[in-house]
Design a protein around this motif. Sequence first.
Motif, PDB file in Angstrom:
ATOM      1  N   ASN A  67       0.750  -1.305  -0.078  1.00 44.35           N
ATOM      2  CA  ASN A  67       0.216  -0.084  -0.132  1.00 44.35           C
ATOM      3  C   ASN A  67       0.883   1.285   0.010  1.00 44.35           C
ATOM      4  OD1 ASN A  67       0.101  -1.400   3.012  1.00 44.35           O
ATOM      5  ND2 ASN A  67       0.186   0.770   3.462  1.00 44.35           N
ATOM      6  N   ALA A  68       2.034   1.301  -0.152  1.00 42.93           N
ATOM      7  CA  ALA A  68       3.309   2.401  -0.191  1.00 42.93           C
ATOM      8  C   ALA A  68       2.845   2.843  -1.520  1.00 42.93           C
ATOM      9  CB  ALA A  68       4.555   1.761  -0.041  1.00 42.93           C
ATOM     10  N   ALA A  69       3.181   4.278  -1.399  1.00 40.48           N
ATOM     11  CA  ALA A  69       3.374   5.193  -2.656  1.00 40.48           C
ATOM     12  C   ALA A  69       4.167   4.591  -3.667  1.00 40.48           C
ATOM     13  CB  ALA A  69       3.648   6.611  -2.336  1.00 40.48           C
ATOM     14  N   ASN A  70       4.140   4.933  -4.749  1.00 43.34           N
ATOM     15  CA  ASN A  70       4.979   4.543  -6.041  1.00 43.34           C
ATOM     16  C   ASN A  70       6.408   4.945  -5.703  1.00 43.34           C
ATOM     17  OD1 ASN A  70       2.769   2.885  -7.214  1.00 43.34           O
ATOM     18  ND2 ASN A  70       2.213   4.550  -8.373  1.00 43.34           N
ATOM     19  N   SER A  74       9.451   2.091  -5.775  1.00 47.54           N
ATOM     20  CA  SER A  74      10.425   2.171  -6.822  1.00 47.54           C
ATOM     21  C   SER A  74      11.813   2.016  -6.007  1.00 47.54           C
ATOM     22  CB  SER A  74      10.202   3.379  -7.581  1.00 47.54           C
ATOM     23  OG  SER A  74      10.760   4.497  -7.075  1.00 47.54           O
ATOM     24  N   LYS A  75      11.902   2.687  -5.006  1.00 50.67           N
ATOM     25  CA  LYS A  75      13.334   2.433  -3.967  1.00 50.67           C
ATOM     26  C   LYS A  75      13.492   1.009  -3.187  1.00 50.67           C
ATOM     27  CE  LYS A  75      13.906   6.970  -4.743  1.00 50.67           C
ATOM     28  NZ  LYS A  75      14.710   7.571  -5.582  1.00 50.67           N
ATOM     29  N   ALA A  76      12.601   0.250  -3.142  1.00 53.60           N
ATOM     30  CA  ALA A  76      12.627  -0.910  -2.736  1.00 53.60           C
ATOM     31  C   ALA A  76      13.170  -2.166  -3.655  1.00 53.60           C
ATOM     32  CB  ALA A  76      11.013  -1.470  -2.006  1.00 53.60           C
ATOM     33  N   ASP A  77      13.613  -3.390  -2.660  1.00 52.58           N
ATOM     34  CA  ASP A  77      14.179  -4.318  -3.509  1.00 52.58           C
ATOM     35  C   ASP A  77      13.051  -5.294  -3.697  1.00 52.58           C
ATOM     36  OD1 ASP A  77      17.020  -3.526  -3.135  1.00 52.58           O
ATOM     37  OD2 ASP A  77      16.814  -4.004  -1.158  1.00 52.58           O
ATOM     38  N   PHE A  78      11.875  -5.156  -2.855  1.00 58.37           N
ATOM     39  CA  PHE A  78      10.862  -6.179  -3.006  1.00 58.37           C
ATOM     40  C   PHE A  78       9.672  -5.367  -2.466  1.00 58.37           C
ATOM     41  CE2 PHE A  78       8.152  -9.383  -0.825  1.00 58.37           C
ATOM     42  CZ  PHE A  78       7.826 -10.128  -1.875  1.00 58.37           C
ATOM     43  N   VAL A  79       8.569  -5.632  -2.931  1.00 63.32           N
ATOM     44  CA  VAL A  79       7.377  -5.041  -2.702  1.00 63.32           C
ATOM     45  C   VAL A  79       6.440  -6.158  -2.118  1.00 63.32           C
ATOM     46  CG1 VAL A  79       5.028  -3.954  -3.279  1.00 63.32           C
ATOM     47  CG2 VAL A  79       7.610  -3.177  -4.357  1.00 63.32           C
ATOM     48  N   THR A  80       6.051  -6.194  -0.977  1.00 66.88           N
ATOM     49  CA  THR A  80       5.442  -7.104   0.037  1.00 66.88           C
ATOM     50  C   THR A  80       3.764  -7.084  -0.241  1.00 66.88           C
ATOM     51  OG1 THR A  80       5.072  -8.453   2.007  1.00 66.88           O
ATOM     52  CG2 THR A  80       5.535  -6.080   2.212  1.00 66.88           C
ATOM     53  N   LYS A  81       2.948  -7.719   0.438  1.00 66.29           N
ATOM     54  CA  LYS A  81       1.489  -7.511   0.427  1.00 66.29           C
ATOM     55  C   LYS A  81       1.176  -6.267   1.125  1.00 66.29           C
ATOM     56  CE  LYS A  81       0.562 -12.397   0.383  1.00 66.29           C
ATOM     57  NZ  LYS A  81       0.093 -13.435   0.795  1.00 66.29           N
ATOM     58  N   THR A  82       0.045  -5.883   1.225  1.00 67.47           N
ATOM     59  CA  THR A  82      -0.677  -4.419   1.994  1.00 67.47           C
ATOM     60  C   THR A  82      -0.524  -4.843   3.341  1.00 67.47           C
ATOM     61  OG1 THR A  82      -2.870  -5.138   1.883  1.00 67.47           O
ATOM     62  CG2 THR A  82      -1.903  -3.941   0.075  1.00 67.47           C
ATOM     63  N   ASN A  83      -0.692  -3.791   4.218  1.00 65.02           N
ATOM     64  CA  ASN A  83      -0.749  -3.614   5.640  1.00 65.02           C
ATOM     65  C   ASN A  83      -2.163  -4.798   5.842  1.00 65.02           C
ATOM     66  OD1 ASN A  83      -2.050  -1.681   4.684  1.00 65.02           O
ATOM     67  ND2 ASN A  83      -2.219  -0.627   6.819  1.00 65.02           N
ATOM     68  N   ASN A  84      -3.195  -4.430   5.115  1.00 62.74           N
ATOM     69  CA  ASN A  84      -4.351  -5.231   5.601  1.00 62.74           C
ATOM     70  C   ASN A  84      -4.101  -6.623   5.007  1.00 62.74           C
ATOM     71  OD1 ASN A  84      -5.711  -3.132   6.468  1.00 62.74           O
ATOM     72  ND2 ASN A  84      -6.408  -2.501   4.412  1.00 62.74           N
ATOM     73  N   GLN A  85      -3.066  -7.294   4.332  1.00 65.47           N
ATOM     74  CA  GLN A  85      -2.764  -8.472   3.825  1.00 65.47           C
ATOM     75  C   GLN A  85      -1.744  -8.947   4.917  1.00 65.47           C
ATOM     76  OE1 GLN A  85      -2.456  -7.667  -0.163  1.00 65.47           O
ATOM     77  NE2 GLN A  85      -4.378  -8.540  -0.657  1.00 65.47           N
ATOM     78  N   GLY A  87       1.429  -7.944   5.386  1.00 67.43           N
ATOM     79  CA  GLY A  87       2.500  -7.759   4.509  1.00 67.43           C
ATOM     80  C   GLY A  87       3.820  -7.863   5.300  1.00 67.43           C
ATOM     81  N   VAL A  88       3.930  -7.486   6.275  1.00 60.64           N
ATOM     82  CA  VAL A  88       5.021  -7.499   7.237  1.00 60.64           C
ATOM     83  C   VAL A  88       5.542  -8.964   7.634  1.00 60.64           C
ATOM     84  CG1 VAL A  88       6.193  -6.921   9.566  1.00 60.64           C
ATOM     85  CG2 VAL A  88       5.047  -5.031   8.144  1.00 60.64           C
ATOM     86  N   GLY A  89       4.394  -9.545   8.042  1.00 59.74           N
ATOM     87  CA  GLY A  89       4.458 -10.883   8.300  1.00 59.74           C
ATOM     88  C   GLY A  89       4.980 -11.910   7.017  1.00 59.74           C
ATOM     89  N   PHE A  90       4.601 -11.603   6.101  1.00 59.27           N
ATOM     90  CA  PHE A  90       4.862 -11.812   4.667  1.00 59.27           C
ATOM     91  C   PHE A  90       6.021 -11.848   4.531  1.00 59.27           C
ATOM     92  CE2 PHE A  90       5.174 -12.229   0.014  1.00 59.27           C
ATOM     93  CZ  PHE A  90       4.773 -13.574  -0.134  1.00 59.27           C
ATOM     94  N   ALA A  91       6.766 -10.653   4.402  1.00 58.81           N
ATOM     95  CA  ALA A  91       8.150 -10.265   4.178  1.00 58.81           C
ATOM     96  C   ALA A  91       9.003 -11.171   5.192  1.00 58.81           C
ATOM     97  CB  ALA A  91       8.443  -8.882   4.372  1.00 58.81           C
ATOM     98  N   ILE A  92       8.774 -11.131   6.325  1.00 62.75           N
ATOM     99  CA  ILE A  92       9.745 -11.724   7.241  1.00 62.75           C
ATOM    100  C   ILE A  92       9.593 -13.256   7.223  1.00 62.75           C
ATOM    101  CG2 ILE A  92       9.774 -12.522   9.775  1.00 62.75           C
ATOM    102  CD1 ILE A  92       8.510  -9.590  10.468  1.00 62.75           C
ATOM    103  N   SER A  93       8.562 -13.907   6.737  1.00 57.02           N
ATOM    104  CA  SER A  93       8.360 -15.502   6.465  1.00 57.02           C
ATOM    105  C   SER A  93       9.226 -15.454   5.257  1.00 57.02           C
ATOM    106  CB  SER A  93       7.019 -15.703   6.355  1.00 57.02           C
ATOM    107  OG  SER A  93       6.307 -15.657   7.313  1.00 57.02           O
ATOM    108  N   LYS A  94       9.258 -14.802   4.285  1.00 58.27           N
ATOM    109  CA  LYS A  94       9.911 -14.881   3.064  1.00 58.27           C
ATOM    110  C   LYS A  94      11.412 -14.775   3.032  1.00 58.27           C
ATOM    111  CE  LYS A  94       9.825 -13.486  -1.719  1.00 58.27           C
ATOM    112  NZ  LYS A  94       9.859 -14.677  -2.278  1.00 58.27           N
ATOM    113  N   PHE A  95      11.707 -13.578   3.937  1.00 59.63           N
ATOM    114  CA  PHE A  95      13.319 -13.318   3.734  1.00 59.63           C
ATOM    115  C   PHE A  95      14.040 -13.643   5.167  1.00 59.63           C
ATOM    116  CE2 PHE A  95      11.436 -10.505   0.583  1.00 59.63           C
ATOM    117  CZ  PHE A  95      12.276 -10.899  -0.475  1.00 59.63           C
TER     118      PHE A  95
END
Length: 98
Positions: A67-70, A74-85, A87-95
Amino acid sequence: MLPLEAFLDINSRYNLEFMSKKASKGSALAILIDHLGISSDATMAIGDQGNDLSMFKVSNLAVAMGNAANEIKSKADFVTKTNNQAGVGFAISKFAIN
């Protein structure tokens, strides 16, 4: 009243963030890395606003929320799911969890 050099970040219609010009999330992360005695290679920063970009520069892996602004995405290495989905937990699990 003492003068304060402050930075104002208006990142949404309902959110104002005031902080010292000398402070940033990136500088805090760098201090934490030093304090813990770890390499920045072992770090991941997750953010969704402009004030998170300084963390992106310090960390090894920069993750933007879905849900971040474009500009942030564009500065990120990876875009995770939104906060409502969770996304933080998804990124932690993935990486971070092997």
